[in-house]
Design an enzyme around this catalytic site. Structure first.
Site, PDB file in Angstrom:
ATOM      1  N   SER A 414       0.996  -1.091  -0.171  1.00 57.32           N
ATOM      2  CA  SER A 414       0.243  -0.151   0.465  1.00 57.32           C
ATOM      3  C   SER A 414       0.549   1.033   0.022  1.00 57.32           C
ATOM      4  O   SER A 414       0.729   2.162  -0.408  1.00 57.32           O
ATOM      5  CB  SER A 414      -1.061   0.375   1.459  1.00 57.32           C
ATOM      6  OG  SER A 414      -0.180  -0.166   2.214  1.00 57.32           O
ATOM      7  N   HIS A 435      -2.439  -2.601  -5.856  1.00 59.18           N
ATOM      8  CA  HIS A 435      -2.990  -2.119  -4.120  1.00 59.18           C
ATOM      9  C   HIS A 435      -4.598  -2.210  -4.258  1.00 59.18           C
ATOM     10  O   HIS A 435      -5.267  -1.378  -4.576  1.00 59.18           O
ATOM     11  CB  HIS A 435      -2.802  -0.920  -3.879  1.00 59.18           C
ATOM     12  CG  HIS A 435      -2.990  -0.208  -2.857  1.00 59.18           C
ATOM     13  ND1 HIS A 435      -2.944   0.852  -2.106  1.00 59.18           N
ATOM     14  CD2 HIS A 435      -2.840  -0.673  -1.471  1.00 59.18           C
ATOM     15  CE1 HIS A 435      -3.395   0.798  -1.477  1.00 59.18           C
ATOM     16  NE2 HIS A 435      -3.248  -0.217  -0.542  1.00 59.18           N
ATOM     17  N   GLU A 447      -5.464   0.175  -6.583  1.00 62.19           N
ATOM     18  CA  GLU A 447      -4.361   1.395  -7.152  1.00 62.19           C
ATOM     19  C   GLU A 447      -3.888   0.427  -8.301  1.00 62.19           C
ATOM     20  O   GLU A 447      -3.419  -0.991  -7.763  1.00 62.19           O
ATOM     21  CB  GLU A 447      -3.643   2.122  -6.918  1.00 62.19           C
ATOM     22  CG  GLU A 447      -4.464   2.909  -6.068  1.00 62.19           C
ATOM     23  CD  GLU A 447      -3.987   3.939  -4.941  1.00 62.19           C
ATOM     24  OE1 GLU A 447      -3.811   5.381  -4.819  1.00 62.19           O
ATOM     25  OE2 GLU A 447      -2.868   3.202  -4.381  1.00 62.19           O
ATOM     26  N   ASN A 485      -2.865   7.039  -0.282  1.00 62.86           N
ATOM     27  CA  ASN A 485      -2.412   6.582   1.340  1.00 62.86           C
ATOM     28  C   ASN A 485      -1.348   7.625   0.801  1.00 62.86           C
ATOM     29  O   ASN A 485      -1.432   8.994   1.955  1.00 62.86           O
ATOM     30  CB  ASN A 485      -1.553   5.908   1.255  1.00 62.86           C
ATOM     31  CG  ASN A 485      -2.500   4.992   1.773  1.00 62.86           C
ATOM     32  OD1 ASN A 485      -3.839   4.924   1.802  1.00 62.86           O
ATOM     33  ND2 ASN A 485      -2.229   3.098   2.369  1.00 62.86           N
TER      34      ASN A 485
END
Ligand code: COA
Length: 699
Positions: A414, A435, A447, A485
């Protein structure tokens, strides 16, 4: 005749086909061409009946959504979308809709305007306009209740969910359901009509079935449901108003009300945002680099790691019918993970979400792998081992050796550097980040992280398979945290600053949920595990990625260090009674002591507006940086990440769309405001160059 509507004459019957690839959207031109074709056929003496059909994949995907957002009123400035159905109802020859694939929105409205409908059993029929914040605008709100009754009509229009041909026949939406070509059945239907049988029913002359009092009760029930439908509430209430008119007023009065309500919905900011979301999701998986010579076929998938993530990923593939081999440290651990998956499918079956055969079929597709050799035979291998660079590097190296030539190797990291992992694998062209978001079998976002060396074919192949498993792929470049993130980081930084300044977790969550986020940040961190959240920060600290700010995210780091790990330990930002969270005096004292130690002045006057601005502005600002760096290639991709992965409100269209709506000049002004009230020692409030440039061009 133009190419958008094709007419074929055969033995006294005209077959009119809409030909507007890819989904036969009913653009103004298609509607105009249809009108002209039908009008001229109505006058041809040799023609005794007309079959209306679609070419290609379906009957019609409805109004051309692209026309909704054109220059002011461009949709309405064209001819009335209900003009075609009004004409059909006047034609004294049977006009029968032959539906294959899908008849959605305006497509179904067109079919309902015909004298009869034939559908293939698998066809999907629905009025999904609510998902775009509008209502059916071509008679759907008036004809559907007349055909299927108030209760079913409301259910279809408020949920937006399509039904299949078989269900449509059961509820009276179509006259005939067939397993083969509906066009030939529609022709037969016309031919079999006895002389004097008339032209079939014009729906407008039908009465809405059911007793008045029962219909009224259904309408009241729907009203209370509509108020809690978020971005869709406005359109839902309009649907209900129109359905009520279908019961109590004439067809023409109902149509007039529908036309007005449709225009109001179309002009609403919610609808504009939802339309943006529709196109953003479809754009997200588009490859912006040519060069892929072919999309590889993924027939088998290996998953390494049988923890929560690995299991969810394995289920995602199995749910789409793709066989999975799951590798763990030992065969026994792999068997345990496979058994846990079987129990999860069983649970879904018990709750009525899966049929027994589906649960058994999906479980059977996931098998434990005995060794790396077995995994190495798969077409795609996704590693979902512990989020630690050393462990992931070692795994990348092992998979680089074990996977067969031509296989694709993906890491589910991640945050970590995909290029380093790709290098470790020795096969950067075959390496990519995938991800998934937790719980991976539920969350739609993936992702797709393109490394420096990822080949065009690898990228095209994984994008294709992500779509195949019904998820939304968003392609990102390599940086810490990718798109989601990385933007989450400044958002959470401000959450923790606000806590230090005296806001309570519930005050923050309340403000952010009031803004529309699905879950407030404090509840979210408690759910994810404060220890997990803090570890991500600590890892960044080790890599020297953090500002030298001694207060940087100290709240979560401190809570984690004293064992307040969130919901799982019964206390974190909140204290828990089961799943119910309440502000906790202990958290309050801990944070207060921290603030005192670091000379942070606490205040009582933190408003919801300040909370929302301080959390959202840095997040949007970071989005502009990601665009400038080329990590995200479209601002709508960033929106999709936040809408599908982080619960950003659909009604606001995603952070970048929301930011654009607020205007670059406004964003700049508010960043500068917080730069002066908060101080800008660590450049937290410095506008991204791209944002500043936008504001420059947009005074
Ligand atoms: N108007 C304009 N464009 C439309 C459209 C519509 N009603 N429906 C689909 N499209 C476009 C999509 O944007 C996409 O374009 P792209 O290839 O340039 O990205 C293309 O048609 C294919 O659509 P996609 O959704 O990727 O295909 P699919 O096979 O997965 O699904 C449908 C087909 C028709 C089921 C789906 O597109 C759909 O649900 N469309 C919307 C239906 C709707 O809401 N109609 C009511 C409008 S008020």
């Amino acid at each position: 005749m133009t190419k958008l509507v094709h007419v074929e004459r055969c033995d006294g019957i005209a077959i009119v086909r809409i030909q507007n690839s890819p989904v036969n959207a009913l653009s103004a031109q298609v509607r105009g061409d249809l009108y002209n074709a039908l009008q001229s056929l109505s006058k041809e003496e040799a023609i005794v009946g007309i079959v209306l059909a679609g070419s290609g994949r379906g009957f019609s995907g409805g109004a051309d959504i692209g026309e909704f957002g054109g220059p002011a009123g461009s949709f309405r400035a064209g001819e009335d979308p209900a003009r075609v159905t009004a004409l059909i109802e006047e034609i004294d020859k049977p006009v029968v809709a032959a539906i294959h694939g899908f008849a959605l929105g305006g497509g179904l409205e067109l079919a309902m305007g015909c004298h009869a409908r034939v559908a293939s059993a698998q066809a999907r029929l629905g009025l999904p306009e609510i998902s775009l914040g509008v209502i059916p605008g071509a008679g759907g709100t008036q004809r559907l209740p007349r055909l299927v009754g108030v209760s079913k009509a409301l259910e279809m229009m408020l949920s937006g969910r399509p039904i299949n041909g078989k269900e449509a026949a059961l509820i009276g939406l179509v006259e005939l359901v067939v397993d083969d070509d509906p066009v030939s059945s529609a022709i037969r239907l016309i031919k079999n009509r006895q002389a004097g049988d008339g032209v079939g029913h014009a729906t407008r002359f039908m009465q809405v079935p059911g007793a008045g009092k029962d219909n009224q009760a259904e309408i009241e029930k729907a009203r209370s449901r509509a108020t809690s439908m978020g971005a869709k509430s406005k359109a839902a209430l309009k649907v209900i108003e129109c359905v009520a008119a279908s019961v109590g007023q004439s067809f023409d009065e109902g149509m007039a009300l529908e036309r007005e309500a449709f225009s109001q919905c179309l002009e609403s900011p919610e609808s504009a945002a939802l339309r943006h979301v529709f196109f953003a999701e479809r754009a997200a998986g588009k490859l912006d680099t040519p060069g892929a010579s072919g999309v590889g076929k993924i027939s088998t998938v290996g998953v390494v790691g049988g923890g929560t993530m690995g299991r969810g990923i394995a289920m995602s593939f199995a749910n789409a019918g793709i066989p999975v081999r799951l590798l763990e440290l030992t065969e026994q651990k792999a068997n345990t993970a496979v058994e846990a998956i079987r129990l999860e499918y069983q649970r879904q079956m018990d709750r009525g979400k899966l049929k027994a055969a589906e649960a058994a079929g999906r479980s059977a597709l996931i098998q434990a792998a005995r060794n790396e050799g077995e995994i190495g035979l798969c077409d795609l291998v996704v590693e979902a081992v512990f989020e630690d660079m050393q462990i992931k590097l070692e795994m990348a190296q092992r998979l680089g050796r074990a996977c067969r030539d031509g296989a694709i190797i993906a890491s589910n990291t991640s945050t970590l550097d995909i290029d380093r992992l790709a290098q470790a694998s020795g096969r950067p062209a075959d390496f990519v980040g995938l991800h998934f978001f937790s719980p991976a079998n539920i969350m739609r976002l993936v992702e797709v992280v393109r490394g420096k060396g990822t080949s065009a074919n690898t990228l095209a192949t994984v994008v294709e398979v992500v779509k195949r498993i019904a998820k939304v792929p968003v392609i990102t470049g390599v940086c810490w945290g990718f798109v989601g993130n990385r933007m989450l980081e400044p958002y959470l930084r401000e959450v923790e600053s606000l806590l230090l300044e005296g806001a309570s977790p519930s005050q923050i969550d309340h403000a952010i949920e009031g803004f529309g986020m699905a879950m407030g940040p404090c509840r979210m961190m408690d759910l994810a595990g404060v220890d997990v959240v803090a570890k991500v920060v600590e890892e960044q600290a080790k890599e020297g990625r953090l500002p030298e700010d001694p207060l940087y995210r100290i709240v979560s780091r401190h809570l984690a260090s004293v064992g307040r790990h969130g919901q799982k330990t019964g206390e974190g930002f909140y204290r828990y009674e089961g799943r119910v969270a309440a502000d906790d005096v202990d958290t309050h004292s801990l944070v207060q002591a921290m603030a005192a130690r670091h000379d942070v002045k606490q205040r009582q006057d933190i408003s919801s507006e300040e909370i929302v601005e301080r959390c959202m502005l840095p997040l949007i600002n970071e989005g502009y940086r990601l665009l400038a760096e080329g990590i995200a290639s479209r601002s709508s991709d960033i929106d999709v990440v936040w809408l599908t992965g982080y619960g950003f409100p659909q009604a606001l269209g995603g952070p970048m769309y929301h930011g654009e709506r607020l205007g670059a000049a406004h964003l700049l002004k508010r960043l500068s405001h917080y730069g002066s009230t908060q101080g800008n020692i660590w450049n937290y409030w410095t506008p991204a160059a791209m944002l500043a440039a936008h504001a420059g061009g947009n005074p």
